[in-house]
Design an enzyme around this catalytic site. Structure first.
Site, mmCIF file in Angstrom:
data_model
loop_
_atom_site.group_PDB
_atom_site.id
_atom_site.type_symbol
_atom_site.label_atom_id
_atom_site.label_comp_id
_atom_site.label_asym_id
_atom_site.label_seq_id
_atom_site.Cartn_x
_atom_site.Cartn_y
_atom_site.Cartn_z
ATOM 1 N N ARG A 103 -7.625 -0.310 -6.480
ATOM 2 C CA ARG A 103 -7.758 0.757 -5.445
ATOM 3 C C ARG A 103 -7.818 2.050 -6.301
ATOM 4 O O ARG A 103 -7.267 2.679 -6.999
ATOM 5 C CB ARG A 103 -6.876 1.105 -4.174
ATOM 6 C CG ARG A 103 -6.692 -0.307 -3.583
ATOM 7 C CD ARG A 103 -5.775 -0.114 -2.313
ATOM 8 N NE ARG A 103 -6.217 0.865 -1.127
ATOM 9 C CZ ARG A 103 -5.700 1.314 -0.349
ATOM 10 N NH1 ARG A 103 -4.049 1.410 -0.149
ATOM 11 N NH2 ARG A 103 -6.083 2.145 0.701
ATOM 12 N N ARG A 106 0.817 -1.274 0.115
ATOM 13 C CA ARG A 106 -0.216 -0.050 -0.057
ATOM 14 C C ARG A 106 0.704 1.193 0.025
ATOM 15 O O ARG A 106 2.067 1.238 0.221
ATOM 16 C CB ARG A 106 -1.028 0.037 1.330
ATOM 17 C CG ARG A 106 -0.576 -0.740 2.457
ATOM 18 C CD ARG A 106 0.723 -0.018 3.160
ATOM 19 N NE ARG A 106 0.394 1.187 3.433
ATOM 20 C CZ ARG A 106 1.602 2.329 3.598
ATOM 21 N NH1 ARG A 106 2.763 1.941 3.714
ATOM 22 N NH2 ARG A 106 1.192 3.604 3.758
ATOM 23 N N GLY A 107 0.370 2.390 -0.286
ATOM 24 C CA GLY A 107 0.894 3.621 -0.361
ATOM 25 C C GLY A 107 1.014 4.032 -1.766
ATOM 26 O O GLY A 107 1.582 3.108 -2.741
ATOM 27 N N ALA A 108 0.722 5.322 -2.064
ATOM 28 C CA ALA A 108 0.563 5.458 -3.725
ATOM 29 C C ALA A 108 1.516 5.188 -4.657
ATOM 30 O O ALA A 108 1.278 4.391 -5.482
ATOM 31 C CB ALA A 108 0.175 7.093 -3.590
ATOM 32 N N ASP A 131 -2.271 10.782 -1.981
ATOM 33 C CA ASP A 131 -2.661 9.661 -2.927
ATOM 34 C C ASP A 131 -3.054 10.484 -4.191
ATOM 35 O O ASP A 131 -3.156 9.630 -5.116
ATOM 36 C CB ASP A 131 -3.835 8.937 -2.218
ATOM 37 C CG ASP A 131 -3.521 8.088 -1.120
ATOM 38 O OD1 ASP A 131 -3.128 8.555 0.009
ATOM 39 O OD2 ASP A 131 -2.762 6.896 -1.305
HETATM 40 C C1 LIG Z 1 3.754 7.982 -0.012
HETATM 41 S S1 LIG Z 1 2.157 8.075 -0.510
HETATM 42 C C2 LIG Z 1 1.304 7.063 0.811
HETATM 43 C C3 LIG Z 1 -0.049 7.508 1.198
HETATM 44 O O1 LIG Z 1 -0.698 6.067 1.178
HETATM 45 C C4 LIG Z 1 -1.586 5.957 2.261
HETATM 46 O O2 LIG Z 1 -2.535 5.281 2.088
HETATM 47 P P1 LIG Z 1 -2.878 3.774 2.090
HETATM 48 O O3 LIG Z 1 -1.888 3.222 3.438
HETATM 49 O O4 LIG Z 1 -4.081 3.459 2.315
HETATM 50 O O5 LIG Z 1 -2.114 2.817 0.831
HETATM 51 C C5 LIG Z 1 -1.575 7.287 3.024
HETATM 52 O O6 LIG Z 1 -2.813 7.821 2.401
HETATM 53 C C6 LIG Z 1 -0.456 7.778 2.651
HETATM 54 O O7 LIG Z 1 -0.242 9.077 2.760
#
Ligand SMILES: CSC[C@H]1O[C@H](OP(=O)(O)O)[C@H](O)[C@@H]1O
Length: 349
Positions: free
Chosen positions: A89, A46-48, A237
């Site tokens: 996603r 996860r993480g953009a 994101d």
């Molecule tokens: C480096 S941006 C990561 C961004 O993604 C996270 O969301 P998720 O863990 O649901 O993928 C979160 O919004 C972070 O800021």
């Protein structure tokens, strides 16, 4: 970071399984694009930026699967695979940005030797991964300039090596400040309901011996009110053309506290996170996730059956609450429409 978030091993994509951290270091192996899509939607990865790079490798695995199809069948199947991956996603624009970049390779080389095309796709996915790390390190250097000595920095969710191919975005700036002996201290929000702060950001901070304190999300307001936070750094994101920013749920709340208490609030994100097709943040699709994420902590049930749950994974921070957007092209200051437009077509040196 000691462990690789994403690694291609021949025709298998190996992902550090972030659902198991910090207790276990385990790896998820994806051998086709459907398994890659599952890994994204179930937040193995996860993480953009990490989602973008993973999606790119998913396109490569799809091309391997459809290698022996005719040109038309190959093209149709690849379009279907990309659509399937993009649906994993919806909010992080990096996913569709990466798969589109891969499809451009397919379009540019249509009718060419298939084996050569598949090699080009592997190279492009590797380029996306390599460039992400370079971009993160460049953003970190730009961001370090606004980190005061001995700053107490609040960050939300996880924006580190685990949210990218390596180094991180907002947490990359924190890494850079620490490595430049700025004597910082980090307050990490636990980030309900998936606890990316407690499970992932704390993991990265401890691994790198960066002084840090883990807090429940609801503690942030008191720290900010009491003047104990000098700077807030978050990821993104999807950023609309006017600077409105979609990020982990809870970010908007922090931005309002920062505005009321005059705390600098910076978003750290590569240009690939800017969606120039959207004029403002209300147009950004916000992913809603399973009610179980709120009703359970791990496998422990914390809420009764029958209770309704609303579980948006992101919220929108209005551009007016953002002090600056730290990109690989420098820090974009308001007015964001012109500032983001100025970097739109710039080439990295
Ligand atoms: C480096 S941006 C990561 C961004 O993604 C996270 O969301 P998720 O863990 O649901 O993928 C979160 O919004 C972070 O800021």
């Amino acid at each position: 970071m000691k462990y690789e978030t994403i690694r291609l091993d021949g025709e298998t994509l190996i992902l550090l399984d972030q659902r198991k951290l910090p207790e276990k270091i385990e790896f998820f192996e994806a051998e086709d694009y459907q398994e890659v899509a599952f890994a994204i939607s179930d937040m193995v990865v996860r993480g953009a930026p990490a989602i973008g790079a993973t999606g790119a490798y998913g396109v490569y695995l799809a091309a391997l699967e459809y290698d022996d199809l005719s040109e038309n069948e190959f093209l149709n199947q690849m379009k279907e695979a990309i659509e399937y991956l993009n649906k994993a996603r919806p909010t992080a624009v990096n996913l569709s940005w990466a798969t589109k970049r891969m499809f451009n390779i397919i379009k540019k080389n249509s009718g060419q030797n298939r084996k050569a095309l598949i090699r080009l796709l592997e190279q492009e996915a590797n380029n996306i991964a390599r460039e992400d790390v370079e971009i993160n390190k460049t953003m970190a250097k730009h961001g370090n300039k606004i980190v005061p000595m001995s700053a107490n920095i609040l960050t939300h969710c996880n924006t580190g090596a685990l949210a990218t191919v390596d180094y991180g975005t907002a947490l990359g700036v924190i890494r850079e400040a620490h490595r430049n002996n700025k004597n910082i201290h980090v307050y990490a929000d636990e980030t309900r309901p998936r606890l990316q702060g407690a499970r992932l950001t704390a993991f990265e901070l401890v691994e790198e011996n960066i002084p840090a304190t883990l807090i429940a999300d609801s503690v942030a307001a008191t720290l900010i009110r009491d003047g104990r936070i000098d700077l807030i750094l978050v990821g993104a994101d999807r950023i609309a053309a006017n600077g409105d920013t979609a990020n982990k749920i809870g970010t908007y709340m922090l931005s309002e506290l920062a505005r009321v208490h005059s705390v600098p609030f910076y978003v750290v994100a590569p240009r690939s996170t800017v969606d120039y097709n959207l004029d403002h943040g209300d147009l950004i699709e916000i992913e809603e996730r399973s009610s179980d994420e709120v009703k359970k902590i791990g496998s422990e049930v914390i809420a009764p059956d029958g209770i309704r749950v609303y579980n948006p994974a992101f919220d929108i921070t209005p551009a007016e609450n953002i002090t600056g957007i730290i990109t690989e092209y420098g820090i974009v200051k308001p007015p964001f429409v012109s500032g983001l437009r100025d970097i739109k077509d710039r080439r990295r040196s």
